[in-house]
Every structure is written in structure tokens, then in C-alpha cells.
Design a protein around this motif. Structure first.
Motif, mmCIF file in Angstrom:
data_model
loop_
_atom_site.group_PDB
_atom_site.id
_atom_site.type_symbol
_atom_site.label_atom_id
_atom_site.label_comp_id
_atom_site.label_asym_id
_atom_site.label_seq_id
_atom_site.Cartn_x
_atom_site.Cartn_y
_atom_site.Cartn_z
ATOM 1 N N ASP A 49 -2.185 41.588 -40.341
ATOM 2 C CA ASP A 49 -2.409 40.760 -41.524
ATOM 3 C C ASP A 49 -1.920 39.317 -41.377
ATOM 4 O O ASP A 49 -2.388 38.443 -42.121
ATOM 5 C CB ASP A 49 -1.720 41.393 -42.738
ATOM 6 N N ALA A 50 -0.992 39.046 -40.471
ATOM 7 C CA ALA A 50 -0.449 37.692 -40.352
ATOM 8 C C ALA A 50 -1.482 36.762 -39.725
ATOM 9 O O ALA A 50 -2.139 37.113 -38.737
ATOM 10 C CB ALA A 50 0.825 37.710 -39.516
ATOM 11 N N ASP A 51 -1.624 35.590 -40.318
ATOM 12 C CA ASP A 51 -2.566 34.606 -39.795
ATOM 13 C C ASP A 51 -2.012 33.976 -38.520
ATOM 14 O O ASP A 51 -0.789 33.793 -38.359
ATOM 15 C CB ASP A 51 -2.836 33.518 -40.826
ATOM 16 N N TYR B 42 -7.858 41.756 -33.555
ATOM 17 C CA TYR B 42 -8.037 41.797 -35.004
ATOM 18 C C TYR B 42 -8.937 40.647 -35.485
ATOM 19 O O TYR B 42 -8.935 40.331 -36.679
ATOM 20 C CB TYR B 42 -6.685 41.716 -35.718
ATOM 21 N N ASN B 43 -9.655 40.049 -34.522
ATOM 22 C CA ASN B 43 -10.570 38.958 -34.836
ATOM 23 C C ASN B 43 -9.848 37.805 -35.563
ATOM 24 O O ASN B 43 -10.305 37.291 -36.596
ATOM 25 C CB ASN B 43 -11.742 39.469 -35.687
ATOM 26 N N LYS B 44 -8.729 37.424 -34.997
ATOM 27 C CA LYS B 44 -7.947 36.331 -35.569
ATOM 28 C C LYS B 44 -8.356 35.003 -34.933
ATOM 29 O O LYS B 44 -8.484 34.910 -33.708
ATOM 30 C CB LYS B 44 -6.454 36.547 -35.331
ATOM 31 N N LYS B 45 -8.527 33.999 -35.771
ATOM 32 C CA LYS B 45 -8.818 32.646 -35.308
ATOM 33 C C LYS B 45 -8.060 31.660 -36.189
ATOM 34 O O LYS B 45 -8.110 31.759 -37.421
ATOM 35 C CB LYS B 45 -10.314 32.357 -35.374
ATOM 36 N N SER B 46 -7.379 30.751 -35.532
ATOM 37 C CA SER B 46 -6.618 29.747 -36.278
ATOM 38 C C SER B 46 -7.527 28.588 -36.680
ATOM 39 O O SER B 46 -8.694 28.503 -36.268
ATOM 40 C CB SER B 46 -5.459 29.230 -35.428
ATOM 41 N N ILE B 47 -6.983 27.706 -37.463
ATOM 42 C CA ILE B 47 -7.689 26.463 -37.748
ATOM 43 C C ILE B 47 -7.625 25.567 -36.504
ATOM 44 O O ILE B 47 -6.787 25.758 -35.606
ATOM 45 C CB ILE B 47 -7.076 25.741 -38.965
#
Length: 401
Positions: A124-126, A214-219
Motif C-alpha cells: 500500500d505504501a506509495d 505491485y505495479n508501483k510508479k512514482s511521480i
């Protein structure tokens, strides 16, 4: 009396139940996260509250403990706070763990029901963008130096996401990110080289952190722009040479001019070409101080002057001996001279004849005495003359009358 007491107690119980029924629980629990920074927020309906202040309590526990047979112990993160949020970063939650969070409202001892939310940091953490991005030209290419995103304890996020990589987007400045000239590149390295760039061209770069599990992508990071390099053209090299040559020439000219001016000023000040007379110059005494004086402690008149003897002008008289005197003219006698004078002079021949004879003899005696005096004078002068004067001039020549 007892009836009145029971009536009051019944009324108080009804009032308490009404208050409890009106106190609602918090709503919309949300986790605001970035890497390992966690903050729980919620909403509260102001219309459901009474005039008294509302406080909130936040607790958490690991999810696996809910099924444990041991006594369940909730950890209080925030107690009786009026804020609509609670920071959980300082509790260093295990990144791969699963936690259950709950929040309760409290008004004057009357509490609402607990509201729970499940939270897993790994899922859950960005993910945050790179901590720092730098560019460096490498000929016609560009090197990108990427710093990993960091945790709350300044450690690399690759410790939590080993498969973390970076998505690089670069383009020429006139074009936007979505323009036709935009190019993309993925790399897990911290140093990325952008190939096939045009020399002496500006490029802008943005970098994004990615984690595919987890398909995480930052700005994206803020844009960084830099110009590439290349082979220097010959005209630019020649121009640099001329500029450097002109600069060196100007520096040397100024240096020589300044040196010559200083030398000339120093020379004219301390060694002037026109010197004052010695008595008017400054003299240095024995104590080392310059004191303007006309005379030194010693007698400068004795040191600088000499005795002067003034003599009359010397007459270079040449005296002939008697034997070298010229003979009188032949045929000329005193009587003939007298008769010539008598014929051209007076008519009294007798008296003039007598006087003529005496006058004719008188010059001879005067001439002899004059020569003797002159000879004595020359002799005295020769004795007083300097040794360098030769006495031979006395014996040469004739008497100038």
C-alpha cells in the motif's frame, strides 16, 4: 421522595442513551504514504457532535495477533488528539508486515465505535521519485546520475524493493514530454547514458521510480536540462586562439607600461637628471635621519674650497740682446734728420738744431732704461710662475711696442 429519585434516574439514563446514539464514529480512513512515511487520516461529521470538544484515539496491531490465543494487546499510536490524523512513521512498521489500524471518537467520556483499516506497507505504501538527478556531458552523449529514493531513516528503498528500476524520459527543450521527439529508456543502474544524441544540442530529462510487483510508479522528478558536446569546429578554435593572444598581449602591454612608468617615476624622484648644487642638497647625518641643512657639521667651506691666488695678466715680452738689435739705416744721420725736420718745421735753425740733437740722443737712453726694467720684471715673474711654464719664451721673439 423515593418516586422522585427513581424518576430522575430514569430520565438520566434516557439522556445518556441518546447522546451515545448520536456520537458517530470516524469515517473514510485513509493512509497517506511515501516510501516508509505513513500517516493515517480520517473524516468526522461536525453535525453529529455536541458542543463539547471531540478527541480521537488511534491504535494498531499486527494482523496475525488477531488470531492468536494469547491476550490481544493494541498499541496506542495517538491518544485523545483533536487532529484528524495520526503519524505512524516513528513506530517503524515492518515493511512486509500487515497491520490493522483503528480509530475511535471520544466526547466527555462518551466514545464511539472503533473503525478499522488494514494496511500493508509493501503493497500500500506509495513509491517516491529518485532523491536526486544530475546530468553530465559525455561528448555527444549525456550521463545521468540517479540517487535512489530513501526511507525515513535515509536508507535506500532498494533494500525494500530489490527489483526497483528507473524509467527515463528525455527530449529536446522545444518539445513537450508528449511530443514526437520524446524518447524513453528503462534502467536499474544508478548511472544511465543517453546514446545517439546530437552534438551541441540541449536535452531535458525526467526520471520515474518503478516497481512492477505491485505495479508501483512514482511521480516524475523535476526536469533537468543540459547541452551535449562534440568536436570543436576550426573557426571556434581559431577564435579562441585570437582571443587568448589578444588577452596575453594586453596583459603584457599593461605590465610593461606599468613597469616603465614606475621605473621612470622612481628614477626622476630619487635620481633626477638635473642636480641641485651640493650646498643645497639634503645631507644625511650620523643618526640616520634626513635633515635639510646647507652645511654639514664639519667645515664644508674647507672641504669644498681651495686657496685662490689672483695674478695680473702675463705679458709675453720677447727681449733681444743688444747685439741682435737692428742697425740704423745707412745714409741717415742726425744732421740729415735735423735738416729734414728743420726744412719742414721752424725757421729758427740754430735753436731747433740744438734741441734736435738733444732730443735725438734722449730716446736712446730712455729706450735702454725701459728695456732694463722690463727685463727685470720678466725675470721676477718667471720665478713666480708655475714649474710647468718654460722660461724659453723669454729669450725668443722681439719686443712688442
Amino acid at each position: 421522595m423515593s418516586a422522585a429519585f427513581y424518576g430522575f434516574l430514569f430520565f438520566f439514563c434516557l439522556q445518556t442513551r441518546a447522546v451515545r446514539a448520536e456520537l458517530k464514529h470516524p469515517e473514510n480512513l485513509t493512509m497517506i504514504t511515501l516510501n516508509t512515511n505513513y500517516t493515517l487520516t480520517w473524516d468526522w461529521d461536525q453535525r453529529s457532535s455536541v458542543s463539547a470538544a471531540v478527541n480521537f484515539t488511534t491504535q494498531y496491531v499486527a494482523k496475525f495477533r488477531l488470531t492468536s490465543k494469547k491476550r490481544l494487546v493494541w498499541i496506542t499510536a495517538c491518544e485523545k488528539t483533536s487532529h484528524r490524523s495520526c503519524d505512524l512513521t516513528k513506530f517503524s512498521l515492518y515493511f512486509l508486515g500487515i497491520y490493522v489500524l483503528r480509530v475511535q471518537a471520544n466526547v466527555n467520556g462518551n466514545v464511539s465505535a472503533w473503525v478499522q483499516k488494514e494496511f500493508c506497507p509493501d503493497e500500500d505504501a506509495d513509491l517516491g521519485p529518485p532523491n536526486k538527478v544530475d546530468l553530465s556531458p559525455a561528448g555527444s552523449d549525456l550521463d545521468i546520475f540517479i540517487s535512489d529514493p530513501v526511507t525515513s531513516t535515509n536508507n535506500s528503498m532498494k533494500e525494500n524493493h530489490p527489483e526497483l528500476y528507473y524509467h527515463v524520459v528525455y527530449w529536446e527543450p522545444p518539445a513537450g514530454q508528449q511530443a514526437v521527439g520524446t524518447q524513453r529508456l528503462d534502467s536499474s543502474a544508478n548511472i544511465v547514458t543517453l546514446p545517439n544524441l546530437r552534438p551541441w544540442t540541449w536535452y531535458c530529462v525526467r526520471v520515474q521510480s518503478c516497481y512492477d510487483f505491485y505495479n508501483k510508479k512514482s511521480i516524475f522528478s523535476s526536469p533537468h536540462c543540459m547541452q551535449t558536446e562534440g568536436a570543436t569546429p576550426w573557426w571556434q578554435i581559431f577564435l579562441y586562439f585570437l582571443l587568448s593572444l589578444g588577452t596575453v598581449f594586453l596583459v603584457m602591454l599593461l605590465s610593461l607600461s606599468s613597469g616603465f612608468w614606475c621605473y621612470k617615476t622612481f628614477k626622476e624622484t630619487w635620481f633626477p637628471s638635473v642636480l641641485l648644487p651640493t650646498p643645497f642638497q639634503y645631507l644625511r647625518d650620523s643618526s640616520g635621519y634626513d635633515i635639510p641643512r646647507l652645511l654639514s657639521p664639519q667645515s664644508d667651506s674647507e672641504l669644498l674650497c681651495d686657496k685662490v691666488t689672483i695674478e695680473p695678466p702675463f705679458l709675453n715680452i720677447h727681449v733681444l740682446p743688444p747685439e741682435a738689435s737692428p742697425a740704423p739705416l745707412s745714409g741717415l744721420e742726425p744732421d740729415s734728420r735735423h735738416s729734414r725736420q728743420d726744412s719742414s718745421g721752424s725757421g729758427d735753425s740754430g735753436v731747433y738744431s740744438t734741441r734736435g740733437s738733444s732730443s735725438l740722443r734722449q730716446p736712446n737712453s730712455i729706450h735702454s732704461s725701459t728695456l732694463a726694467k722690463v727685463f727685470d720684471l720678466v725675470h721676477v715673474k718667471n720665478e713666480d710662475m708655475a714649474p710647468g711654464l718654460k722660461a724659453q719664451h723669454v729669450n725668443e721673439g722681439v719686443v712688442d711696442m
